[in-house]
Design an enzyme around this catalytic site. Structure first.
Site, PDB file in Angstrom:
ATOM      1  N   ARG A 237       1.113  -1.256  -0.118  1.00 14.51           N
ATOM      2  CA  ARG A 237       0.079  -0.011   0.035  1.00 14.51           C
ATOM      3  C   ARG A 237       0.830   1.437   0.149  1.00 14.51           C
ATOM      4  O   ARG A 237       1.946   1.357   0.709  1.00 14.51           O
ATOM      5  CB  ARG A 237      -0.854   0.099   1.070  1.00 14.51           C
ATOM      6  CG  ARG A 237      -2.160  -0.873   0.982  1.00 14.51           C
ATOM      7  CD  ARG A 237      -3.128  -0.364  -0.126  1.00 14.51           C
ATOM      8  NE  ARG A 237      -4.437  -1.195   0.082  1.00 14.51           N
ATOM      9  CZ  ARG A 237      -4.551  -2.095  -0.998  1.00 14.51           C
ATOM     10  NH1 ARG A 237      -3.356  -2.468  -2.020  1.00 14.51           N
ATOM     11  NH2 ARG A 237      -5.698  -2.735  -1.232  1.00 14.51           N
ATOM     12  N   GLU A 266      -3.795   8.040  -5.367  1.00 15.23           N
ATOM     13  CA  GLU A 266      -3.780   7.474  -6.653  1.00 15.23           C
ATOM     14  C   GLU A 266      -4.979   7.887  -7.522  1.00 15.23           C
ATOM     15  O   GLU A 266      -6.210   8.166  -6.984  1.00 15.23           O
ATOM     16  CB  GLU A 266      -3.934   5.977  -6.593  1.00 15.23           C
ATOM     17  CG  GLU A 266      -2.728   5.542  -5.964  1.00 15.23           C
ATOM     18  CD  GLU A 266      -2.693   3.926  -5.867  1.00 15.23           C
ATOM     19  OE1 GLU A 266      -4.011   3.313  -6.156  1.00 15.23           O
ATOM     20  OE2 GLU A 266      -1.807   3.089  -5.495  1.00 15.23           O
ATOM     21  N   HIS A 285      -0.740   0.854 -10.554  1.00 19.98           N
ATOM     22  CA  HIS A 285      -1.456  -0.095  -9.703  1.00 19.98           C
ATOM     23  C   HIS A 285      -2.134  -1.138 -10.219  1.00 19.98           C
ATOM     24  O   HIS A 285      -3.533  -1.526 -10.412  1.00 19.98           O
ATOM     25  CB  HIS A 285      -2.690   0.676  -8.630  1.00 19.98           C
ATOM     26  CG  HIS A 285      -3.191  -0.213  -7.317  1.00 19.98           C
ATOM     27  ND1 HIS A 285      -3.545   0.609  -6.207  1.00 19.98           N
ATOM     28  CD2 HIS A 285      -2.872  -1.493  -7.152  1.00 19.98           C
ATOM     29  CE1 HIS A 285      -3.777  -0.180  -5.463  1.00 19.98           C
ATOM     30  NE2 HIS A 285      -3.248  -1.425  -5.781  1.00 19.98           N
TER      31      HIS A 285
END
Length: 321
Positions: A237, A266, A285
């Protein structure tokens, strides 16, 4: 009528499954999150909510959803959800563990190799017309084979990562909130303190979830303890890392490079400082982004919603215990 809210566009075949037992309201965008205002409005009469990491579930969210019975999170992590509050309100929370483990570890390993061997930098070198001749140390990188690798977080993904390292004859250390004796026996990994992991690793791999204990774990002090030729990889994370400190470490040579698939915010902005660094490889991601794995994640989420709304136990519940 039972209502299921889906906050990101998914293939029709999954929507049709949900429509067998509920009315479905789906946000019609795949790459753009559902606006918060619309999300809260649609929750007012929703019995189930199928969300992604983009949606934050807090007191405001649950106050807006008096009928809600289940939140299914299209991810293995769930730091976007206030689990204790959901439990207090009687709302079941589910996630998608196991189905994405191998794919995420595979992406992490790809990221490590790409960063170690300077693949992105080398490809850009050719595109920029800089390749004039061969040189003994032209874009020389770092070997993974026979290296010392420290894994922070020995959960499912950490163990899958360690299995891959066996083929590279790497010496694997790990740090976790508790020792994993089975992993030590089966994979030959060595439990060490966090400082030992930082000080002795050629590669430091973060696969840990975001918890109060892991938040900001990789800060200026941590990067200072790492070797100057070490490489940091994060597939856990983003908030486990203090990004300003990582940027400083990369700029000042405290570490040699970093490969990142996750970030504090993000998506990151086009002018983010990390994008200006040649020794940083950044990805959007995509840890679990294979077609097969995403299909399995969505199907598991659908199955969880169906189970709970039809009065059965959830398949992959998340609890605060």
């Amino acid at each position: 009528m039972t209502k299921v809210l889906v906050t990101r566009k998914v293939p029709d075949r999954y929507v049709e499954q949900l429509k067998e037992f509920a009315e479905v309201k789906m946000w019609d965008e795949e790459f753009v999150p559902m606006p918060r205002k619309e999300f809260l409005e649609e929750l007012k009469d929703a019995d189930a909510c199928f969300i992604t990491l983009s949606e934050k579930v807090n007191e405001e969210t649950l106050d807006a959803a008096p009928k809600l019975k289940i939140i299914t999170n299209l991810a293995v992590g769930y730091d976007n959800i206030d689990i204790p509050l959901a439990e207090e309100r009687g709302v079941t929370v589910t996630n998608t563990p196991e189905v994405l483990t191998e794919t995420t570890a595979e992406l992490g390993f790809t990221l490590m190799l790409a960063t170690a061997r300077r693949i992105v930098e080398a490809e850009q070198y050719i595109r920029d017309g800089k390749w004039k001749s061969w040189g003994p140390y032209l874009l020389a990188g770092k070997d993974v084979h026979g290296s010392k690798v420290g894994i922070f977080g020995m959960g499912d993904i950490g163990r899958a990562f360690a299995r891959r390292l066996k083929g590279f004859e790497a010496n694997v250390m790990y740090h976790n909130r508790s020792r994993h004796r089975i992993a030590e026996k089966e994979l030959g990994v060595l439990y060490v303190s966090f400082d030992e992991l930082l000080e002795n690793s050629d590669f430091v791999i973060c696969t840990a979830p975001l918890t109060p204990e892991t938040k900001d774990k990789f800060d200026r002090a941590a990067f200072k303890k790492m070797r100057s030729d070490a490489i940091f990889i994060n597939i856990g994370r983003g908030a486990t890392v203090v990004e300003e400190d990582l940027i400083q470490a990369l700029e000042e040579g405290d570490i040699a490079g970093a490969g990142l698939d996750v970030f504090r915010e993000e998506p990151i902005a086009p002018d983010h400082p990390l994008l200006k660094l040649s020794n940083a490889v950044v990805l959007p991601h995509i840890g679990s982004a294979s077609v097969v794995t995403r299909d399995r994640m969505i199907q598991l989420s659908v199955n969880n919603v169906k189970a709970v709304l039809q009065g059965h136990p959830p398949i992959t519940p998340v609890t605060d215990k």
